[in-house]
Structures are given as C-alpha cells and as structure tokens.
Design a protein around this motif. Structure first.
Motif, PDB file in Angstrom:
ATOM      1  N   GLU A   1       0.834  -1.211   0.000  1.00  0.00           N
ATOM      2  CA  GLU A   1       0.000   0.000   0.000  1.00  0.00           C
ATOM      3  C   GLU A   1       0.866   1.258   0.000  1.00  0.00           C
ATOM      4  OE1 GLU A   1      -3.413   2.130   2.794  1.00  0.00           O
ATOM      5  OE2 GLU A   1      -2.901   0.025   3.107  1.00  0.00           O
TER       6      GLU A   1
ATOM      7  N   GLN B   1       2.379   1.710  -3.430  1.00  0.00           N
ATOM      8  CA  GLN B   1       1.417   2.257  -4.374  1.00  0.00           C
ATOM      9  C   GLN B   1       1.222   3.749  -4.159  1.00  0.00           C
ATOM     10  OE1 GLN B   1       1.401  -0.314  -6.697  1.00  0.00           O
ATOM     11  NE2 GLN B   1      -0.658   0.454  -7.033  1.00  0.00           N
ATOM     12  N   GLU B   2       1.125   4.113  -2.879  1.00  0.00           N
ATOM     13  CA  GLU B   2       0.950   5.534  -2.570  1.00  0.00           C
ATOM     14  C   GLU B   2       2.168   6.338  -3.007  1.00  0.00           C
ATOM     15  OE1 GLU B   2       0.086   5.990   1.539  1.00  0.00           O
ATOM     16  OE2 GLU B   2      -1.928   5.097   1.390  1.00  0.00           O
TER      17      GLU B   2
ATOM     18  N   GLN C   1       4.199   5.598  -5.497  1.00  0.00           N
ATOM     19  CA  GLN C   1       4.132   5.720  -6.956  1.00  0.00           C
ATOM     20  C   GLN C   1       3.110   6.765  -7.384  1.00  0.00           C
ATOM     21  OE1 GLN C   1       3.551   1.911  -8.808  1.00  0.00           O
ATOM     22  NE2 GLN C   1       5.393   1.019  -7.887  1.00  0.00           N
ATOM     23  N   ASP C   2       1.977   6.803  -6.669  1.00  0.00           N
ATOM     24  CA  ASP C   2       0.967   7.826  -6.972  1.00  0.00           C
ATOM     25  C   ASP C   2       1.529   9.227  -6.738  1.00  0.00           C
ATOM     26  OD1 ASP C   2      -0.871   5.915  -7.661  1.00  0.00           O
ATOM     27  OD2 ASP C   2      -1.891   5.903  -5.713  1.00  0.00           O
ATOM     28  N   CYS C   3       2.257   9.371  -5.629  1.00  0.00           N
ATOM     29  CA  CYS C   3       2.866  10.672  -5.324  1.00  0.00           C
ATOM     30  C   CYS C   3       3.884  11.064  -6.396  1.00  0.00           C
ATOM     31  CB  CYS C   3       3.554  10.625  -3.957  1.00  0.00           C
ATOM     32  SG  CYS C   3       2.412  10.615  -2.564  1.00  0.00           S
ATOM     33  N   GLN C   4       4.672  10.081  -6.876  1.00  0.00           N
ATOM     34  CA  GLN C   4       5.651  10.341  -7.919  1.00  0.00           C
ATOM     35  C   GLN C   4       4.973  10.801  -9.204  1.00  0.00           C
ATOM     36  OE1 GLN C   4       8.591  10.712  -6.387  1.00  0.00           O
ATOM     37  NE2 GLN C   4       9.695   9.351  -7.769  1.00  0.00           N
ATOM     38  N   ARG C   5       3.867  10.141  -9.553  1.00  0.00           N
ATOM     39  CA  ARG C   5       3.123  10.522 -10.755  1.00  0.00           C
ATOM     40  C   ARG C   5       2.549  11.924 -10.611  1.00  0.00           C
ATOM     41  NH1 ARG C   5       1.807   4.865 -10.958  1.00  0.00           N
ATOM     42  NH2 ARG C   5       0.049   5.180  -9.553  1.00  0.00           N
ATOM     43  N   GLN C   6       1.995  12.216  -9.430  1.00  0.00           N
ATOM     44  CA  GLN C   6       1.435  13.547  -9.188  1.00  0.00           C
ATOM     45  C   GLN C   6       2.523  14.623  -9.251  1.00  0.00           C
ATOM     46  OE1 GLN C   6      -0.905  13.656  -5.586  1.00  0.00           O
ATOM     47  NE2 GLN C   6      -1.972  11.745  -6.082  1.00  0.00           N
TER      48      GLN C   6
ATOM     49  N   SER D   1       5.354  14.434 -10.938  1.00  0.00           N
ATOM     50  CA  SER D   1       5.743  14.597 -12.343  1.00  0.00           C
ATOM     51  C   SER D   1       4.740  15.459 -13.085  1.00  0.00           C
ATOM     52  CB  SER D   1       5.859  13.232 -13.020  1.00  0.00           C
ATOM     53  OG  SER D   1       6.899  12.466 -12.446  1.00  0.00           O
ATOM     54  N   SER D   2       3.458  15.228 -12.781  1.00  0.00           N
ATOM     55  CA  SER D   2       2.404  16.011 -13.420  1.00  0.00           C
ATOM     56  C   SER D   2       2.499  17.485 -13.016  1.00  0.00           C
ATOM     57  CB  SER D   2       1.032  15.457 -13.046  1.00  0.00           C
ATOM     58  OG  SER D   2      -0.002  16.228 -13.604  1.00  0.00           O
TER      59      SER D   2
END
Length: 332
Positions: A17, A20-21, A23-28, A30-31
């Motif tokens: 978990e 996953q969080e 990775q989500d933070c990394q994507r956010q 980058s965005s």
C-alpha cells in the motif's frame, strides 16, 4: 494462520500500500512539474510580449532601424538586423578516440562537449559565425558582437589573451597570427573540448580553467599575475567576454594597462546596463582611445531598462596606433 504469518501478511500488505501511494505521489509530482514548466513557459511568453510592446511603443528615435526589424519579426531578437549572407556547408565529425564532436574551422578541429551531438556542434558553430558574426564576414547588416575589424585586428606576432573563451573559436581563428595565446575559461562544460582543440598547439597556447577576476584566489587569477613574467613592451591583444565582469577586471588592471606600451582590448559591454559608459570612462582615464562596435544588441537575458538597446563591444588601444603600424584605420 499463525500469529507470525498474520504479521508478515500485514507487513506485506502495508508495504504494498505504501509502495502504491509512493508511486501515486511520484506521478502527481511529475504532473505538477510538467504543469509548472508549462506555466513558466507561458509566463516567459507573456513577459516577452510585454517587453516587445514596451519597446515598440517607446520613444526611441535613435533606434528606428532596430525597432522596424523587431516589428517585422514580431518577436524579440538579440541581434536586431537583417541577415544578408549565409555561410556554406559546415564540415564536422565525431572523434571516436576522444568521444567528442567537432567542426572544422580553417582546417583545424574545433571540439565541443561530449554531451553534444555533431548536429548540435554544427548549429552552435553556425550561430557563432553566421548568426552572431563574431568573426566578421558580413553576414548581418550590423555586427555588434564582431571582435575584430579592419585596423583593429590581431597582428603577426601578437600575444593574445582570450578571456572567457567558451569553446575557443576566437583563439583558434587567430592561432596562426599570434605568437602566444593565453586562454581562460572557468566553465567546466568546455574543459575537455578546449584541451582537445588546442592539444596540437601546446607549444604556444596556455590553457587555464580559472576565472579571471579583480583579485587572486584559489580559483581565480588576475591578468597581472598571468603577465608578471611577460614582456609588457610586446604587442598585446585582449578579448574579454566574461558575463558582466568586464568593468571590475578592467578597473583592477588599470595600473598594468598604464605600463603597457602596445595594448589593444576588445571588451563586451552588453551584459549589464551602463557597462559601455563605465568602460569608456575607465579607458579614457588612462589615455586609451576607444570606439564601439557598430549597431546595438537587445540582451534579453538581463532585466532591460530604457533605452533597452546596448552597445555590444568597446575596442580600446594605447601606444603605437595599429593603423600606423599596419596601415589603414578601423572600419566595419
């Protein structure tokens, strides 16, 4: 299920978990970075549009030619003059042994950083020669960044100082004319390329990776310290392009310049507002004659103030006038 197994499962689930969080933070992130880059790009465009409007609507009667050029282009241009000539094909290649790209200038290899492609080296070289007219050649109607002109050139046997050499194009261009060349470039980007370019000429070229400054330090040198064992009665030609440090360096070397009987200097004046006037005054104070390069530059990489346009270079000389020495007078 044993207690130990349950704990391991819980740890695994928690780790998954968290992963996953993360990775989500990394994507956010980058965005957000991409959005910030877009915002900065738009802000840059708005700033440029505002400055262009400000220049075009200002009372600048002395810069009518430059204003009309900007109006035709619809954008800011560092060199606001028509290009009247294009250069031919550039010979280039990749040195496998040194892992460096190069172009041929006067039959000699001029190297560029290893991170550059051959095409990037070609484009930069073409920009120097054709776009900026650093070496002359009549590529633009006016060439405010042209170091040498008729009556103000490196002459046979001169000692040359290339202060702020970057890739070393100027030094390589006058290599066969000068008796000795001192090259100064403190940006590590150019270190390997400069070593490769001038390795075949080590008998008359001195390379320094230190910054030329007004005072000595571990990472800085002064012109006085470099020339302390040189004949000050020799003919010297100094080219200085040091990102706005020209005034401080010239001010610090005034006593040295006063001792020299045959010195010529060409110094950039466009990096900072007021440098042209400051350098002209400094040279006049020690009896040097001066003239500015033709035209003006719009140095958009600085905070521009009215009247926005700046002189590109000042050329100064003392002692036996070069026109007397070789015949002719400075002309562009």
């Amino acid at each position: 299920m044993t207690t130990k197994a349950a704990i391991l499962n819980a740890k695994f689930a928690l780790g998954y978990e968290i992963g996953q969080e993360f990775q989500d933070c990394q994507r956010q992130l980058s965005s957000l970075r991409a959005e910030l880059k877009d915002v900065q790009s738009e802000m840059g465009k708005l700033k440029e549009s505002f400055l262009l409007h400000k220049i075009l609507t200002a009372n600048l009667a002395d810069f009518e030619e430059e204003i009309q050029y900007l109006r035709r282009q619809g954008r800011l241009c560092v060199y606001p003059y028509e290009q009247v000539k294009i250069m031919g094909p550039v010979q280039s290649g990749w040195d496998e042994a040194l892992a460096l790209p190069y172009v041929l200038h006067k039959g000699k290899r001029l190297y560029f950083p290893s991170s550059w492609t051959v095409l990037q080296a070609e484009e930069r070289y073409r920009g120097y020669v054709e776009g900026e007219s650093l070496l002359g050649g009549g590529y633009r109607k006016c060439a405010p960044h042209q170091y040498q002109v008729d009556g103000f050139r490196v002459q046979q046997g001169d000692v040359v100082l290339d202060v702020g050499a970057a890739e070393g194009l100027f030094a390589l261009d006058v290599l066969e004319t000068a008796s000795k060349i001192f090259i100064f470039e403190c940006d590590p980007l150019w270190a390997d390329a400069l070593k490769a370019t001038f390795a075949p000429y080590a008998d008359r070229v001195v390379l320094s990776g230190k910054k030329v400054a007004a005072t000595l330090s571990d990472q800085e040198v002064t012109i006085e310290s470099v020339l302390e064992n040189e004949d000050l009665g020799a003919y010297y030609f100094m080219k200085m392009d040091i990102e706005g440090g020209e005034v401080d360096v010239v001010k610090s070397m005034l006593p040295l310049l006063g001792k020299m009987s045959n010195a010529r200097l060409v110094c950039c004046t466009y990096h900072r507002q007021g440098d042209a006037e400051a350098l002209e005054k400094l040279f006049a104070g020690i009896g040097y004659s001066t003239h500015f390069s033709d035209g003006h530059m719009l140095f958009i990489y600085d905070e521009l103030e009215y009247p926005f346009f700046r002189k590109g270079l000042i050329r100064a000389r003392c002692g036996q006038d070069v026109a007397t020495r070789r015949g002719g007078a400075p002309s562009e």
